[in-house]
Enzyme design. Structure first.
Site, PDB file in Angstrom:
ATOM      1  N   ARG A  56     -27.931  15.966 -66.813  1.00  0.00           N
ATOM      2  CA  ARG A  56     -27.245  15.777 -68.108  1.00  0.00           C
ATOM      3  C   ARG A  56     -26.567  14.407 -68.174  1.00  0.00           C
ATOM      4  O   ARG A  56     -25.943  13.950 -67.221  1.00  0.00           O
ATOM      5  CB  ARG A  56     -26.187  16.861 -68.300  1.00  0.00           C
TER       6      ARG A  56
ATOM      7  N   LYS B 264     -24.867  26.091 -74.060  1.00  0.00           N
ATOM      8  CA  LYS B 264     -23.861  26.498 -75.056  1.00  0.00           C
ATOM      9  C   LYS B 264     -23.532  25.334 -75.993  1.00  0.00           C
ATOM     10  O   LYS B 264     -23.506  25.485 -77.207  1.00  0.00           O
ATOM     11  CB  LYS B 264     -22.572  26.993 -74.362  1.00  0.00           C
TER      12      LYS B 264
ATOM     13  N   ARG C  11     -13.540  33.127 -71.092  1.00  0.00           N
ATOM     14  CA  ARG C  11     -14.216  32.988 -69.813  1.00  0.00           C
ATOM     15  C   ARG C  11     -13.684  33.951 -68.757  1.00  0.00           C
ATOM     16  O   ARG C  11     -14.178  33.969 -67.634  1.00  0.00           O
ATOM     17  CB  ARG C  11     -13.975  31.576 -69.313  1.00  0.00           C
TER      18      ARG C  11
ATOM     19  N   ARG D 245     -20.996  13.612 -66.174  1.00  0.00           N
ATOM     20  CA  ARG D 245     -19.709  14.286 -66.015  1.00  0.00           C
ATOM     21  C   ARG D 245     -19.350  14.428 -64.540  1.00  0.00           C
ATOM     22  O   ARG D 245     -20.212  14.686 -63.706  1.00  0.00           O
ATOM     23  CB  ARG D 245     -19.785  15.690 -66.653  1.00  0.00           C
TER      24      ARG D 245
ATOM     25  N   ARG E 114     -18.986  25.893 -59.612  1.00  0.00           N
ATOM     26  CA  ARG E 114     -18.918  26.410 -61.000  1.00  0.00           C
ATOM     27  C   ARG E 114     -19.780  27.658 -61.153  1.00  0.00           C
ATOM     28  O   ARG E 114     -19.412  28.602 -61.839  1.00  0.00           O
ATOM     29  CB  ARG E 114     -19.377  25.324 -61.987  1.00  0.00           C
TER      30      ARG E 114
END
Ligand code: AP5
Length: 216
Positions: free
Chosen positions: A127, A13, A88, A160, A171
Site C-alpha cells: 500500500r 475498508k 473494534r 504507513r 495488527r
C-alpha cells in the site's frame, strides 16, 4: 444510510468506504484517519495514540469513543455516515449503541469484508498513500502512473509506519483477539452482512451494494 465497515487490516475498508461515500453522499468516518491526522498535527492525542499504532495495538477505548462521539455530532452526519475501523472491540460496539440511541438513530448494517490472511498481508505491504490528498495506491494491484507520485494531485506517496512486516503481524493478531468478536455482536442483532472481499475493488463494491439492498 448508517453503515459500519468491518474487516481485518487491509481488508479494503478504506477503499470501499470511499466508493460508498461517493455513492450514498454520506461522510466516511475513519478512526484510523482521524488518529493519523492527530499524529501529523502534533496533537497530544496523536502523540499518545502513535505509540499504540506503531506497536500494532489498539488505542484505548476511552480515546476512540470521545473521537467518534464528537465526530457524530458534526453537521454532515445528519443524512447518515459510514464508519470505517470502528467499532473494534465489543466495548466500543456497546458504547456506539448508546451513542446512536441518544440520538434516536438506528444502524442499517455492519458490512464485514472477508479476505484470506495471505491477501491481507500482500495488500498491506504494497500500500502507498498520497501525503497530500490521501488517495490510496498499491504497488502491484493499483500502481500510480509515475513511481512515488500521486496521479490525482502530484503529491508524494508514502508507506504507513504500521505497514511494516512486524507491525502487520501484530495488527493481525490484535484483530483476531479483540476485533473478530465484534462480528458476533452484530450477527446477534441481525445486522451483519458478510461480503467476500476478494476480487477487484469494483467487484467488491458491487457485492457490498447487493448486501445493502433492502430485503423487503
Ligand atoms: P486503520 O487505519 O483503521 O487500519 P486497519 O483497520 O488496520 O485497516 P487499514 O487501513 O490498514 O486497511 P483497510 O481495510 O482500510 O484497507 P485499504 O482499503 O486501505 O487503523 C490503524 C491503527 O489505528 C490501528 O492499528 C489502531 O492502532 C488504531 N485504531 C484505528 N481505529 C481504532 C479503533 N476503533 N479502536 C482502537 N484503535 C484504533 O486497502 C489496503 C491496500 O489494499 C491498499 O493499497 C488498497 O489499494 C488495496 N486494495 C483494497 N481493496 C483491494 C482489492 N479489492 N483488490 C486489490 N487491492 C485492494
Amino acid at each position: 444510510m448508517r453503515i459500519v465497515l468491518l474487516g481485518g487490516p487491509g481488508a479494503g475498508k478504506g477503499t470501499q468506504a470511499k466508493l460508498l461515500q461517493d455513492h450514498f453522499k454520506i461522510p466516511q468516518i475513519s478512526t484510523g484517519e482521524m488518529l493519523r491526522q492527530a499524529v501529523q498535527n502534533g496533537a497530544v492525542l496523536g502523540k499518545q495514540a502513535k505509540e499504540f499504532m506503531d506497536r500494532g495495538e489498539l488505542v484505548p477505548d476511552s480515546v476512540i469513543l470521545d473521537l467518534v462521539d464528537g465526530r457524530l455530532s458534526a453537521n454532515d452526519s445528519g443524512r447518515g455516515f459510514l464508519l470505517d475501523g470502528f467499532p473494534r472491540t465489543v466495548a466500543q460496539a456497546e458504547a456506539f449503541e448508546t451513542m446512536l440511541a441518544d440520538r434516536n438513530l438506528v444502524l442499517d448494517g455492519a458490512v464485514s469484508l472477508r479476505v484470506p490472511t495471505a491477501t491481507l498481508v500482500a495488500r498491506l505491504s504494497g500500500r502507498r498513500t498520497c501525503r497530500r490528498c490521501g488517495t490510496m495506491y498499491h504497488v502491484r494491484f493499483n500502481p500510480s502512473k509515475k513511481d512515488g507520485v500521486c496521479d490525482r494531485c502530484g503529491g508524494d506517496l508514502y508507506q504507513r509506519d504500521d505497514d511494516r512486516e512486524e507491525t502487520i503481524k501484530a495488527r493481525m493478531e490484535v484483530y483476531e483477539r479483540q476485533s473478530a468478536p465484534v462480528h458476533d455482536h452484530f450477527r446477534a442483532q441481525g445486522l451483519l452482512r458478510e461480503v467476500d472481499g476478494t476480487g477487484s475493488a469494483e467487484e467488491v463494491f458491487r457485492k457490498v451494494l447487493r448486501q445493502l439492498q433492502p430485503t423487503h
